[in-house]
Design a protein around this motif. Structure first.
Motif, PDB file in Angstrom:
ATOM      1  N   PHE A 176      35.539  -6.330  17.869  1.00  0.00           N
ATOM      2  CA  PHE A 176      35.665  -4.903  18.160  1.00  0.00           C
ATOM      3  C   PHE A 176      35.770  -4.104  16.869  1.00  0.00           C
ATOM      4  CE2 PHE A 176      38.134  -1.096  19.145  1.00  0.00           C
ATOM      5  CZ  PHE A 176      37.367  -0.569  20.172  1.00  0.00           C
ATOM      6  N   ASN A 179      32.486  -3.920  14.936  1.00  0.00           N
ATOM      7  CA  ASN A 179      31.479  -3.031  15.501  1.00  0.00           C
ATOM      8  C   ASN A 179      31.961  -1.605  15.582  1.00  0.00           C
ATOM      9  OD1 ASN A 179      29.150  -4.781  16.198  1.00  0.00           O
ATOM     10  ND2 ASN A 179      30.833  -5.942  17.065  1.00  0.00           N
ATOM     11  N   MET A 180      33.286  -1.414  15.562  1.00  0.00           N
ATOM     12  CA  MET A 180      33.810  -0.063  15.479  1.00  0.00           C
ATOM     13  C   MET A 180      33.368   0.550  14.164  1.00  0.00           C
ATOM     14  SD  MET A 180      37.697   1.059  16.053  1.00  0.00           S
ATOM     15  CE  MET A 180      38.307   1.215  14.417  1.00  0.00           C
ATOM     16  N   VAL A 182      30.708  -0.209  12.602  1.00  0.00           N
ATOM     17  CA  VAL A 182      29.274   0.093  12.698  1.00  0.00           C
ATOM     18  C   VAL A 182      29.049   1.413  13.406  1.00  0.00           C
ATOM     19  CG1 VAL A 182      27.059  -0.649  13.621  1.00  0.00           C
ATOM     20  CG2 VAL A 182      28.640  -2.329  12.736  1.00  0.00           C
ATOM     21  N   VAL A 183      29.708   1.613  14.567  1.00  0.00           N
ATOM     22  CA  VAL A 183      29.389   2.819  15.325  1.00  0.00           C
ATOM     23  C   VAL A 183      30.000   4.068  14.694  1.00  0.00           C
ATOM     24  CG1 VAL A 183      29.007   1.674  17.525  1.00  0.00           C
ATOM     25  CG2 VAL A 183      31.277   2.486  16.957  1.00  0.00           C
TER      26      VAL A 183
END
Lengths: 375, 595
Positions: A176, A179-180, A182-183
C-alpha cells in the motif's frame, strides 16, 4: 527409537539433514575456492591457480579494494540503521514488520520533497548545514508518524493472532505504501538537489580515499547508534522496552504501559529509518517508490545476520552485509569465473542471508528473544 | 441494554457513541481527500456507471459517506445483550459522518484554490478542482458536496433504522447495478455470442455505462428475481439436502458435470477479449491453487512462489523454442511439459529443503530471497548463454494438439487449455485436501509440534506441499510461455508472488472455491500484474487496492470471502470458545462442513 506407522524404525538423520549438510559444505567450499583463487590472483595474476577457473582474471588493486570496502561499509551503515527497526520490532512483538523498508522509503521521499523546496527557495546552497538539519528533522518526523500510524491501524488489532497474520498484513501495508507513493507523487524516479562540493569531494583518512558523503553516512550512523544505545540501555523508556521484549504480561503487571512502549519502539525504529532515508538521498541522490524494497529486505537480512533482537548485532550485521555485498562479487565470484558479477550483488545479499540461517540461525552475535518469540 | 426500570427517559437517551461518529467522520474526510489526491476521480471519470448521471470517478468518492456512516452506525451486540433501540438520532449521526466525509473534499477544494502543491503532488491540478466543482463554480461544487455527503450519510445511517428486508434490498440493487455495469465488456461479448445484441443496445449506452432506463430495469430485475425464484430455489435446496446421501451425491455429480460442460462450451460464444481475460484468470487460478496448498493447507508462507512459475515458463521456453540460446531441442510442448514438471518438482525440493526447518517468518523472507535470486539469475549475463538475459527467449511455438495450435493469437484455444489444467488442478487439490497427506498438512498448519507428536513426518509433509505447489505453478508457467510466445525476466517480479497471495487470502485460504472466486474477482475485474481486467481504468490503482485489500482482509475477515470451515475456527478460536462459554455449552460439535 521412533518408528513409522508400519513399524520400521525411523532414522534420526533424515535425508533432508544430509542435503542441508551438503549445501553447507558446498557454500563453504565455494567461498574457500573463491578466496584462494582471489589470493592467488593478488600474488601473481599469471599464477596457474588463479588462471584455472577464470583465465581472464586480473585481480584487484589495493585502492580498488579499499574503494569497494568503503562503499560497502557506507551502504552497510544505512542497512544497519534500517535493521535496527526490524530488530527492535521483532524483539518486542515477534514479527517481521515487512513494511519497515517502506518507512525508510517514506523518509527518503519526504527528504527529497523538503530539500527540493529548500533548493527552490535558495536556502539549500546558502545555508546548507541548517537546511540539511531541517530536512533530517522533517523526514524523521514524517517517517516516525508513518510507523506509528501503521502500528495503530494495522498491527495493534492483530496482537495475539496467529504468527503469520501480522506478517501478511505488513506485506499489505508495504504494498500500500509503495503504491501510495506512486499515485500521490507519480511513478518516476525523483532526484535530490546537488550537494555542495566540499561535501562530496574525496578526502584521505587512515589510508582510505573516502568521499565526504560516505564519511557523513558513517558518522551519522555512529551517532544514531550511540543515541539508540543510550536510549535503550540507560533510560527508563529503554528499560521498559527491554522488559516488554522479555515478557509483555509480566511487564504489564510491573506497571509498564505496554501499548505505549510498543508505540515508542515503532517510533524509534521509524526515526532510524527516516535518518537512513536521508542518508540514501545523500549517497544516491535519487529516490523512487521501490527504493524501500531491496534495502528493506537486506536490512532484515542484516538484522538476522547480526542476531535478531540484538541492536549492536543489527548494526554490525548491516556493516558486514554491506561490505560482503560490495566486495564478494569481485572477490569471490569473479575468480570463480562468473560473468557480469556486478549484476549479482543483490543475489549475494540474499545468499548471505540463506547461508547464515543455514549455518548459524541465531546470527553472528546471538539473538536476544524471549522464549515465546523464539518458538 | 435490557430495560431495568420503566423510566421512559432511559429509552429516550439512546447511547449513540458520538465520539465514534466524529472519528469516522474525520477518517472519512481523510479518505476522500486521499482518494482525490490519488487521482481516482480524474483517472476513473472516463468510465461511466450510469450514463450522464454517475461515473466511476464520482463513485470513487461517493461511496465513502454512505459506507462510513453505515459502518459508524453498526454496533457489536454481545451474546445475551439486547440490541439498542434505534431512533431518528441514528439518522443524524449518519448525516454527521457523511458531512465530515464530504468536508474532506471541500477542504481540499479550498486548498487547491489557494495553494499550488503540484510539484510533489502530481494530482494537485486545476483539472481535479474542475471535476470536483462539477464544471461550475467552486462554491457551487462545495455546497453540492456538503449536501450530497450529508444526504448519503443520512442514507447510510438509515440502514440501521429500516428493517432488515429493506436493507438487503438496497444492497442487492446497488451491487447488481454496479456489477452489471462493471461486467459490461463480458456481458456484451456473451450476449453477442448468442445473437442478442438487441438486449445490450437496450441496456448499455453506446460508449460504455448503463442507460438510466437500463439501470432501472436491472434494479427491478434484481429485486424481482429473488422474490419470484427465491422460494422455489430454497425448496429445491432443502429437497436436495434431505435426499439420502447416495442420491445427493448423484445430483451433485450431475450438477458438476453440467457446469463443467457449460464451461467448455462457453469459450465458443465469447469474443477475443473476453477469452483472453478468462485465460489470464485461469492462469492465476492455477497459480493460486498451488499457493493455496502451500499457504492455505500447509500453512507455509511462501513469498517466492513466482520462482516456480518462472522455472516452469523458462524450462518450457528452453525446451520448445528454436531461439533458445544455449540448448534448443525444440521438443513438442506436451513432451516438454513432462520435463517441466520433473524439473520444477526438483527445484521445489531444492528450495524447500533448506527452508523447511526455519521459523515461519524467516521462511517467508528466505523464500522471497530465493524468488529474487532465481529472477536475477535468469536476468544475469552469467547465464544469458542459456536464458537470454534481459532479451529473454522469443519465438516459443504454441501447443500443437493435432487439430489446432494453441497460441496467444487464438485466446479461445488458450482458455480451453487453461480450463483443462484448472480441472486437473482442482481435482488434485480436492483429492489431496481429503487425503492422509492433506490432513497431515492441516495438522501442521494448526500446530506443528502436536502434529509431529501424532506421528506426522513434518519435514517430508511440508516438502510435499512445496513440491505439489511448485508443480501446479509450473503448469501455469508452461501455458504462459506458450501463450505469450516469448519470455522475459520482468514477467517474474516479486509483485506476482504477492498478487497470488492476495488472491488466495481474499478468496479464502484453504478453500478451492474461495481461491477460484478470488481469482475471478481480483484478476478478472481489477487485473493481474500486467494483464488488464474488466476495469481497465483501474490499472494505475490496482496495486494500491490490492495492498489495502490485503490489510483490510487480515484485519476484518482473515478467513477470506469464501471461508474454509476449519480454518475459520482456527482463526476465531477465542471467539468461538467465548461464545460457547456464554451460551453455557462447550461446543462438542466437531462435524466439518464441506465448504
Amino acid at each position: 527409537m521412533a518408528t513409522t506407522h508400519d513399524g520400521k524404525p525411523t532414522s534420526r538423520v533424515l535425508w533432508v539433514d544430509r542435503f542441508l549438510a551438503l549445501i553447507r559444505i558446498t557454500f563453504v567450499v565455494l567461498i574457500s575456492v573463491g578466496l584462494i583463487a582471489f589470493v592467488a590472483q593478488q600474488i601473481d595474476p599469471q599464477n596457474p591457480l588463479a588462471r584455472w577457473l577464470n583465465p581472464d582474471a586480473t585481480g584487484l588493486t589495493a585502492p580498488q579494494f579499499k574503494g569497494l570496502l568503503v562503499t560497502g561499509l557506507a551502504q552497510g551503515a544505512m542497512y544497519g540503521l534500517i535493521a535496527l527497526g526490524y530488530s527492535m520490532v521483532y524483539g518486542v512483538l515477534g514479527f517481521i514488520n515487512f513494511a519497515h523498508g517502506e518507512v525508510f522509503m517514506v523518509g527518503a521521499m519526504s527528504g527529497m520533497i523538503t530539500s527540493n523546496k529548500l533548493a527552490e527557495a535558495g536556502l539549500w546552497e546558502d545555508a546548507f548545514v541548517f537546511s540539511l538539519l531541517f530536512v533530517v528533522v522533517t523526514s524523521i518526523l514524517i517517517s516516525t508518524a508513518t510507523a506509528v500510524i501503521m502500528e495503530r491501524i494495522a498491527y495493534r488489532p492483530l496482537r495475539g493472532s496467529p504468527r503469520l497474520i501480522p506478517l501478511i498484513t505488513s506485506i499489505g501495508v508495504s504494498f500500500f505504501l509503495q503504491n501510495m507513493s506512486v499515485v500521490l507523487l507519480g511513478p518516476g524516479a525523483k532526484s535530490y538537489p546537488s550537494l555542495p562540493s566540499w561535501l562530496s569531494q574525496k578526502r584521505s583518512l587512515l589510508g582510505f580515499e573516502i568521499e565526504g558523503t560516505k564519511l557523513v553516512v558513517l558518522l551519522t550512523a555512529a551517532v544514531s547508534m550511540a543515541g539508540l544505545w543510550f536510549l535503550v540501555e540507560r533510560t527508563k523508556t529503554g528499560k521498559a522496552m527491554r522488559a516488554v521484549a522479555e515478557d509483555k504480561e509480566i511487564a504489564a503487571l510491573m506497571g509498564i504501559d505496554v501499548n505505549r512502549t510498543i508505540v515508542t519502539t515503532f517510533a524509534v525504529g521509524g526515526a532510524m529509518a527516516g535518518v537512513a532515508g536521508i542518508l540514501w538521498g545523500i549517497l544516491f541522490r535519487s529516490v523512487i517508490h521501490t527504493t524501500g524494497f531491496l534495502p528493506g529486505i537486506k536490512a532484515f537480512s542484516a538484522a538476522v545476520v547480526g542476531g535478531i533482537g540484538n541492536l549492536g548485532g543489527a548494526m554490525a550485521g548491516g556493516l558486514s552485509l554491506g561490505a560482503a555485498e560490495a566486495t564478494a562479487p569481485l572477490v569471490l565470484l569473479e575468480p570463480l569465473g562468473v560473468d557480469g558479477v556486478s549484476q549479482l550483488r543483490d543475489a549475494v545479499a540474499f545468499a548471505v542471508l540463506i547461508f547464515v540461517l543455514l549455518v548459524k540461525p541465531s546470527g553472528l552475535f546471538g539473538e536476544r528473544l524471549s522464549e515465546e518469540d523464539r518458538a | 441494554m435490557t430495560a431495568i426500570s420503566n423510566d421512559p427517559s432511559i429509552y429516550e437517551t439512546p447511547g449513540i457513541n458520538w465520539r465514534r461518529q466524529i472519528r469516522f467522520g474525520l477518517i472519512g474526510a481523510l479518505s476522500t481527500a486521499f482518494i482525490s489526491l490519488a487521482g481516482m476521480p480524474v483517472g476513473l471519470d472516463g468510465r461511466s456507471i450510469i450514463q450522464p448521471v454517475l461515473s466511476m470517478g464520482y463513485l470513487s468518492l461517493l461511496w465513502v459517506p454512505f459506507v462510513f456512516a453505515s459502518i459508524a452506525g453498526s454496533e457489536v451486540v454481545l451474546e445475551g445483550m439486547a440490541e439498542r433501540q434505534r431512533s431518528a438520532r441514528d439518522l443524524w449521526a449518519g448525516a454527521l459522518v457523511g458531512l465530515g466525509s464530504s468536508g474532506g473534499v471541500v477542504l481540499l477544494m479550498i486548498l487547491i484554490q489557494n495553494f499550488d502543491l503540484r510539484d510533489p503532488l502530481v494530482n494537485w491540478s486545476p483539472q481535479l478542482l474542475e471535476l470536483l466543482s462539477f464544471d461550475r463554480s467552486a462554491a457551487f461544487g462545495m455546497v453540492i458536496w456538503l449536501v450530497l455527503g450529508t444526504f448519503l450519510g443520512f442514507l447510510g445511517g438509515s440502514m440501521h433504522v429500516v428493517p432488515q428486508k429493506f436493507r438487503s434490498a438496497t444492497l442487492t440493487v446497488c451491487l447488481s447495478v454496479f456489477g452489471v455495469s462493471v461486467l459490461e465488456t463480458f456481458l456484451t461479448d456473451l450476449l453477442e455470442g448468442f445473437g442478442l445484441e438487441g438486449l445490450t443496445d437496450l441496456v448499455y449506452y453506446k460508449r460504455g455505462g448503463l442507460e438510466v432506463l437500463g439501470a432501472v430495469a436491472v434494479a427491478a430485475l434484481a429485486l424481482a428475481v429473488p422474490l419470484i425464484a427465491g422460494p422455489r430455489v430454497a425448496r429445491v435446496k432443502t429437497q436436495v439436502i434431505e435426499m439420502p446421501s447416495e442420491e445427493r451425491r448423484r445430483v451433485n455429480l450431475a450438477l458438476l458435470a453440467v457446469s463443467a460442460a457449460l464451461l467448455f462450451v462457453l469459450p465458443f460464444f465469447l469474443g477475443k477479449i473476453t477469452n483472453e481475460l478468462l485465460a489470464n484468470v485461469g492462469l492465476f487460478v492455477l497459480l493460486a491453487l498451488g499457493l493455496n496448498i502451500v499457504v492455505g493447507l500447509a500453512g507455509i508462507l511462501d513469498l517466492g512462489y513466482v520462482a516456480f512459475f518462472a522455472v516452469g515458463g523458462y524450462t518450457t521456453a528452453v525446451l520448445t523454442s528454436p531461439n533458445s540460446p544455449g540448448f534448443s531441442p525444440e521438443l513438442p510442448w506436451p513432451v516438454a511439459l513432462i520435463a517441466v514438471v520433473i524439473l520444477t518438482g526438483l527445484v521445489g525440493l531444492f528450495i524447500g529443503a533448506p527452508v523447511i526447518r526455519m521459523r515461519g517468518d524467516y521462511l517467508a523472507i528466505v523464500t522471497l530471497g530465493f524468488g529474487e535470486i532465481i529472477r536475477l539469475l535468469f536476468l544475469s549475463d552469467w547465464l544469458s548463454g542459456w536464458f537470454g538475459g534481459a532479451q529473454g527467449i522469443t519465438n516459443i511455438p504454441g501447443v500443437n494438439v493435432g487439430i489446432a495450435t494453441v497460441k496467444g493469437t487464438d485466446p479461445r484455444s488458450v482458455f480451453l487449455l487453461v480450463l483443462v489444467f484448472c480441472g486437473i488442478a482442482i481435482y488434485v487439490s480436492w483429492r489431496l485436501e481429503n487425503s492422509r497427506l492433506g490432513r497431515a498438512w492441516m495438522a501442521i498448519r494448526e500446530d506443528e509440534d502436536v502434529a509431529e507428536a501424532m506421528g506426522v513426518n513434518t519435514t517430508n509433509t511440508k516438502l510435499m506441499a512445496f513440491v505439489v505447489g511448485a508443480v501446479l505453478a509450473s503448469f501455469s508457467g508452461a501455458i504462459f510461455s506458450a501463450k505469450v510466445g516469448s519470455i522475459f525476466p520482468t514477467s517474474f517480479l516479486m509483485l506476482v508472488s504477492i498478487i497470488i497471495l492476495v488472491v488466495v487470502i481474499v478468496g479464502g485460504m484453504g478453500n478451492i472455491t474461495g481461491v477460484i472466486v478470488g481469482a475471478l474477482v481480483l484478476i478478472g475485474v481489477l487485473g493481474g500484474p500486467k494483464q488488464p481486467g474488466l476495469l481497465q481504468e483501474f490499472s494505475q490503482f490496482k496495486l494500491l487496492i490490492y495492498g489495502a485489500l490485503l490489510v483490510w482482509m487480515m484485519l476484518k475477515r482473515p478467513e477470506g470471502l469464501v471461508p474454509n470451515v476449519r480454518r475459520t475456527r482456527e482463526l476465531h478460536q477465542e471467539e468461538f470458545l467465548q461464545d460457547a462459554w456464554l451460551k453455557g455449552e462447550i461446543d462438542t460439535d466437531d462435524q466439518e462442513g464441506t465448504a
